[in-house]
Design a protein around this motif. Structure first.
Motif, PDB file in Angstrom:
ATOM      1  N   GLU A 166      36.728  45.614  34.354  1.00 38.87           N
ATOM      2  CA  GLU A 166      36.973  44.839  33.134  1.00 38.87           C
ATOM      3  C   GLU A 166      36.328  45.551  32.009  1.00 38.87           C
ATOM      4  OE1 GLU A 166      35.684  40.743  33.615  1.00 38.87           O
ATOM      5  OE2 GLU A 166      36.994  40.113  31.782  1.00 38.87           O
ATOM      6  N   PHE A 211      31.950  35.151  24.715  1.00 42.09           N
ATOM      7  CA  PHE A 211      31.925  36.112  25.934  1.00 42.09           C
ATOM      8  C   PHE A 211      33.352  36.054  26.674  1.00 42.09           C
ATOM      9  CE2 PHE A 211      30.890  36.972  30.653  1.00 42.09           C
ATOM     10  CZ  PHE A 211      30.459  38.103  30.347  1.00 42.09           C
ATOM     11  N   HIS A 212      33.778  37.285  26.763  1.00 41.91           N
ATOM     12  CA  HIS A 212      35.045  37.473  27.442  1.00 41.91           C
ATOM     13  C   HIS A 212      36.368  36.810  26.715  1.00 41.91           C
ATOM     14  CE1 HIS A 212      32.946  39.273  30.621  1.00 41.91           C
ATOM     15  NE2 HIS A 212      33.643  39.427  31.338  1.00 41.91           N
ATOM     16  N   HIS A 247      25.194  42.153  33.648  1.00 42.73           N
ATOM     17  CA  HIS A 247      24.937  41.377  32.334  1.00 42.73           C
ATOM     18  C   HIS A 247      23.235  40.734  32.615  1.00 42.73           C
ATOM     19  CE1 HIS A 247      29.003  41.410  30.669  1.00 42.73           C
ATOM     20  NE2 HIS A 247      29.329  41.215  31.907  1.00 42.73           N
ATOM     21  N   HIS A 274      34.134  38.785  40.306  1.00 38.98           N
ATOM     22  CA  HIS A 274      35.181  37.759  39.860  1.00 38.98           C
ATOM     23  C   HIS A 274      36.677  38.295  39.648  1.00 38.98           C
ATOM     24  CE1 HIS A 274      35.189  38.235  35.457  1.00 38.98           C
ATOM     25  NE2 HIS A 274      34.667  39.209  35.917  1.00 38.98           N
ATOM     26  N   HIS A 282      33.619  47.999  38.538  1.00 37.43           N
ATOM     27  CA  HIS A 282      34.132  46.943  37.943  1.00 37.43           C
ATOM     28  C   HIS A 282      35.120  47.538  36.822  1.00 37.43           C
ATOM     29  CE1 HIS A 282      35.759  43.066  36.553  1.00 37.43           C
ATOM     30  NE2 HIS A 282      34.846  42.569  35.898  1.00 37.43           N
ATOM     31  N   TYR A 339      26.660  30.895  33.104  1.00 38.89           N
ATOM     32  CA  TYR A 339      27.318  31.897  33.665  1.00 38.89           C
ATOM     33  C   TYR A 339      28.139  31.663  35.038  1.00 38.89           C
ATOM     34  CZ  TYR A 339      28.782  36.868  34.571  1.00 38.89           C
ATOM     35  OH  TYR A 339      29.363  38.065  34.737  1.00 38.89           O
ATOM     36  N   ASP A 360      34.282  45.303  29.538  1.00 43.78           N
ATOM     37  CA  ASP A 360      32.921  45.218  28.840  1.00 43.78           C
ATOM     38  C   ASP A 360      32.208  45.999  29.967  1.00 43.78           C
ATOM     39  OD1 ASP A 360      33.660  43.265  31.242  1.00 43.78           O
ATOM     40  OD2 ASP A 360      32.053  42.071  30.262  1.00 43.78           O
ATOM     41  N   HIS A 361      32.729  46.575  30.947  1.00 41.58           N
ATOM     42  CA  HIS A 361      32.117  47.720  31.850  1.00 41.58           C
ATOM     43  C   HIS A 361      32.758  49.048  31.895  1.00 41.58           C
ATOM     44  CE1 HIS A 361      29.807  44.083  32.633  1.00 41.58           C
ATOM     45  NE2 HIS A 361      30.677  43.406  32.986  1.00 41.58           N
ATOM     46  N   ASP A 419      29.315  42.073  38.079  1.00 37.77           N
ATOM     47  CA  ASP A 419      29.257  40.771  37.245  1.00 37.77           C
ATOM     48  C   ASP A 419      28.312  39.690  38.108  1.00 37.77           C
ATOM     49  OD1 ASP A 419      30.525  40.812  34.992  1.00 37.77           O
ATOM     50  OD2 ASP A 419      32.289  41.227  36.036  1.00 37.77           O
TER      51      ASP A 419
HETATM   52 FE1  FEO Z   1      34.011  41.043  34.714  1.00 38.73          FE
HETATM   53 FE2  FEO Z   1      31.391  41.534  32.722  1.00 38.73          FE
HETATM   54  O1  FEO Z   1      33.291  41.720  33.277  1.00 38.73           O
END
Ligand code: FEO
Length: 404
Positions: free
Chosen positions: A82, A23-24, A228, A148, A80, A195, A84-85, A167
């Motif tokens: 990042e 993840f990430h 998530h 975050h 957000h 998480y 992944d979004h 997140d």
């Molecule tokens: Fe901060 Fe799930 O990306």
């Protein structure tokens, strides 16, 4: 997966990443994960967040199914940036030409630096307190800076009592289920803690500030949708998510210690076991975690709710072994609080290991328990006794903190 109607005319249109394990790029996700996006069908069809670029087609397929005849996105809310979004924003903008794209003030900065061709995008900045009408519904925005990333925000629809929290309150959980009440609650709590320990922990003061400010915002939330994992359905579940985050953020010490070590010829490993005996005799629950056998994110999951962390390494080239340095670097970034700590290790000639580890632990603000134990080549009976005594002393320090 097909879209799922989670409230009247509100659809989950996200993607399930069954194969995510990294993840990430830095944290384990053994159950996979999801990239949640949500579509609200009102006068303005509004999409909240998107998905990782690899899943763009799945998102568009779900949007088409949820919209029915002619798929369209009028408003796009980017909680957000990042990737992944928001990794497919350019494709979504190009495909649907939304009238407006809403993001936080910091979100706009992130958007412009990720999408250098976004000058003509209809971006509208929505700081905390801003709200928009999408027809029968309004959307209110609450910035959650550094929860975050600087750009994160929560979007709240009072008419549906639903909040999209990006997140925050998420878990890495790939499944066909969409709601927390459909899965094992203990496993879910573990995933929530995993998480938090690896993503949210450094921002615990922000979490507490947000939780403290929520009552004053008069939000009435009965569905909490992170980006998530599973959706918190019902007020009891939402309260559980908030209470869990408060408990995590407070980082109260527990009767648990984590011994993290690496070893070359097993001397440091033997020392770890003797220290463990001393801790156990003080009633402390101990995890011995070899860095060769445990990923740094699994170690951090155990450290985050422990009362003590003890770190051992042989001296190697006037330093410590690289995997121990990796864990210490990772741990420092996550800023664990309220820990007692100790260092131990073996050496052949120069013997810097304990000094270096102690410096790392001190720099993290941990309370160092002395004397640390260092042995040349092979532990003797006296070394084992010193290790046992160190374990006892750390155990007594935990107990003293808990009874203070
Ligand atoms: Fe901060 Fe799930 O990306």
């Amino acid at each position: 997966m097909k879209p799922v109607e989670i409230k009247k005319d509100i659809f989950w249109v996200g993607a399930v990443d069954w194969n995510s394990r990294d993840f990430h790029g830095y944290s384990l996700s053994p159950r996979g994960t999801t990239y949640n996006a949500f579509l609200v069908k009102d006068e303005k069809i509004t999409l909240f967040d998107t998905v990782k670029a690899d899943f763009t087609n799945e998102l568009m397929c779900s949007i088409a199914q949820a919209c029915g005849s002619t798929p369209r996105i009028d408003y796009l809310v980017v909680n957000h940036l990042e990737p992944d979004h928001a990794g497919c924003l350019d494709v979504i903008v190009e495909r649907y030409h939304p009238e407006k794209i809403f993001c936080s003030p910091m979100g706009e900065k992130a958007l412009r630096s990720y999408y250098h061709n976004s000058q003509d995008w209809p971006v509208e900045v929505v700081p905390t307190g801003a709200s928009i009408s999408i027809g029968k519904r309004t959307v209110q925005f609450i910035e959650t800076r550094m929860l975050h990333w600087p750009d994160n925000m929560i979007s709240y629809i009072p008419e549906d009592k639903i909040a999209f929290s990006s997140d925050a309150f998420g878990q890495n959980w790939a499944s066909t289920e969409r709601f927390v009440d459909e899965v094992d609650s203990h496993a879910l709590d573990t995933a929530l803690g995993d998480y938090y320990a690896n993503i949210v922990l450094p921002y615990s003061p922000v979490v507490l500030k947000l939780l403290d400010s929520l009552p004053g915002m008069n939000l009435d939330i009965d569905m909490l949708c992170p980006d998530h994992g599973l959706i918190w359905r019902g007020k009891e579940a939402v309260a559980h998510a908030f209470d869990s985050y408060r408990e995590f953020a407070l980082q109260k010490p527990t009767k648990k210690a984590v011994i993290v070590y690496d070893t070359m010829w097993h001397s440091t490993e033997k020392m770890a076991r003797a220290i463990c005996d001393g801790l156990a005799d003080e009633g402390i629950s101990v995890r011995i975690m070899s860095v060769k056998h445990n990923h740094h994110s699994a170690i951090m999951r155990e450290v985050f709710d422990a009362g003590a962390v003890l770190v051992g390494s042989p001296t190697h080239n006037n330093g410590i072994l690289p995997l121990v340095a990796d864990v210490l670097t990772y741990m420092k970034g996550l800023r664990p609080q309220n820990k007692v700590a100790a260092a131990f290790g073996s050496f052949g000639w120069s013997g810097e290991c304990v000094k270096i580890i102690t410096e790392h632990l001190t720099n993290m603000g941990m309370e160092i328990i002395e004397p640390s134990v260092k042995v040349k080549n092979l532990p003797s009976h006296e070394t084992y006794q010193a290790c046992y005594d160190l374990g006892k002393k750390v155990g007594q320090a935990i107990n003293a903190k808990l009874s203070a």
